[in-house]
Enzyme design. Structure first.
Site, PDB file in Angstrom:
ATOM      1  N   TYR A   2       8.372  93.481   6.806  1.00 53.95           N
ATOM      2  CA  TYR A   2       7.835  92.858   5.597  1.00 53.95           C
ATOM      3  C   TYR A   2       7.366  91.439   5.940  1.00 53.95           C
ATOM      4  O   TYR A   2       8.016  90.725   6.715  1.00 53.95           O
ATOM      5  CB  TYR A   2       8.891  92.779   4.492  1.00 53.95           C
ATOM      6  CG  TYR A   2       9.334  94.117   3.956  1.00 53.95           C
ATOM      7  CD1 TYR A   2       8.755  94.655   2.822  1.00 53.95           C
ATOM      8  CD2 TYR A   2      10.351  94.833   4.586  1.00 53.95           C
ATOM      9  CE1 TYR A   2       9.164  95.871   2.315  1.00 53.95           C
ATOM     10  CE2 TYR A   2      10.767  96.058   4.083  1.00 53.95           C
ATOM     11  CZ  TYR A   2      10.173  96.565   2.949  1.00 53.95           C
ATOM     12  OH  TYR A   2      10.583  97.767   2.462  1.00 53.95           O
ATOM     13  N   LYS A  30       1.103 102.423   5.606  1.00 59.54           N
ATOM     14  CA  LYS A  30       1.755 101.542   6.565  1.00 59.54           C
ATOM     15  C   LYS A  30       1.186 101.804   7.949  1.00 59.54           C
ATOM     16  O   LYS A  30       0.795 102.930   8.271  1.00 59.54           O
ATOM     17  CB  LYS A  30       3.271 101.766   6.572  1.00 59.54           C
ATOM     18  CG  LYS A  30       3.913 101.557   5.208  1.00 59.54           C
ATOM     19  CD  LYS A  30       5.403 101.667   5.281  1.00 59.54           C
ATOM     20  CE  LYS A  30       6.031 101.679   3.887  1.00 59.54           C
ATOM     21  NZ  LYS A  30       5.558 100.603   3.033  1.00 59.54           N
ATOM     22  N   HIS A  43       5.153  95.454  -0.485  1.00 63.67           N
ATOM     23  CA  HIS A  43       5.570  96.577   0.340  1.00 63.67           C
ATOM     24  C   HIS A  43       5.482  96.212   1.821  1.00 63.67           C
ATOM     25  O   HIS A  43       4.790  95.270   2.210  1.00 63.67           O
ATOM     26  CB  HIS A  43       4.693  97.798   0.053  1.00 63.67           C
ATOM     27  CG  HIS A  43       4.883  98.353  -1.326  1.00 63.67           C
ATOM     28  ND1 HIS A  43       5.984  99.090  -1.687  1.00 63.67           N
ATOM     29  CD2 HIS A  43       4.112  98.262  -2.439  1.00 63.67           C
ATOM     30  CE1 HIS A  43       5.885  99.447  -2.965  1.00 63.67           C
ATOM     31  NE2 HIS A  43       4.758  98.951  -3.444  1.00 63.67           N
TER      32      HIS A  43
END
Length: 235
Positions: A133, A190, A141
């Site tokens: 993060y 991601k 997120h």
């Protein structure tokens, strides 16, 4: 299409307050005397082993006690305890810690990214080792998902056939496994990071008293994997 409403509205009455506990005149819950001592704090601080060691050794802001009235556990002893309990059944205290101990390799990666300013959290819910993060889970997120790969590049690991076979078993990963992990990260937006940790020979970690010297014997390399979508990358 027209809609006609009935002019009659049925009335509903609340007969008693014994069942619901709400006063029908004020529609409020009855006040009760609650003392401060009767409130139970159900929020507990939970730290992973890597977080605990980093806060003890890296920042020096946490102390771990051996029992309620026990002595303070030093960072060196804490590292040895975590290495012993990184496998099941736990290893004996007399057993030498391997240089590719699961906790030791995991902490090297954790310490590496924390030192670079990233907020590191467990990535078990996405099938990876860590999530990175930028500021923390509260703000946004995770941007990156990290998978740890022990890398046996030192000549010690290829000097004998037995060691080569042992290394091959530890490094075995299927293409379908990598494809599945990469697909999951693409769905949750991601970026997948393959983190390679160069494992030193066992003689390099014989002494756990100097954690700084121990961490300097490891080298971390990162490589980003992106899913290629043909219709999005055309000229």
């Amino acid at each position: 299409k027209s809609v006609r409403f009935s002019p009659v509205v049925e009335e509903k009455q609340i007969e008693s307050t014994t069942e619901t506990g709400i006063d029908p005149q004020t529609s409020e819950m009855p006040l009760t005397d609650v003392s401060q001592e009767s409130l139970v704090n159900r929020e507990h601080l939970q730290l992973s082993n890597e977080e605990t060691l980093f806060l003890v050794y890296g920042l020096g802001v946490v102390r771990v006690f051996d029992g309620p009235n026990g002595s303070i556990i030093s960072a060196n002893r804490l590292l040895r305890l975590f290495c012993q309990h990184s496998s099941f059944p736990p290893q004996s205290e007399r057993t030498t810690v391997d240089s590719d101990n699961p906790f030791l390799v995991s902490y090297v990666v954790y310490h590496h990214f924390r030192s670079l300013g990233w907020v590191v959290r467990s990535g078990v819910k996405f099938g990876v080792d860590y999530l990175l993060y930028y500021r923390g889970p509260v703000f946004a997120h995770a941007e990156f998902a990290v998978v740890i790969f022990p890398s046996y590049e030192h000549e010690y690991w290829t000097s004998t056939g037995e060691r080569r076979n042992s290394v091959a078993r530890k490094q075995s990963r299927s293409w379908w496994w990598l494809h599945g992990v990469n697909r999951v990260q693409a769905q949750v937006r991601k970026t997948l990071v393959l983190c390679f940790v160069d494992i030193p020979p066992p003689s390099a970690v014989a002494d756990l008293d100097d954690i700084g010297a121990l961490l300097r014997r490891y080298r971390v390399r990162e490589m980003i994997i992106r899913r290629w979508v043909p219709n999005r990358t055309r000229d």
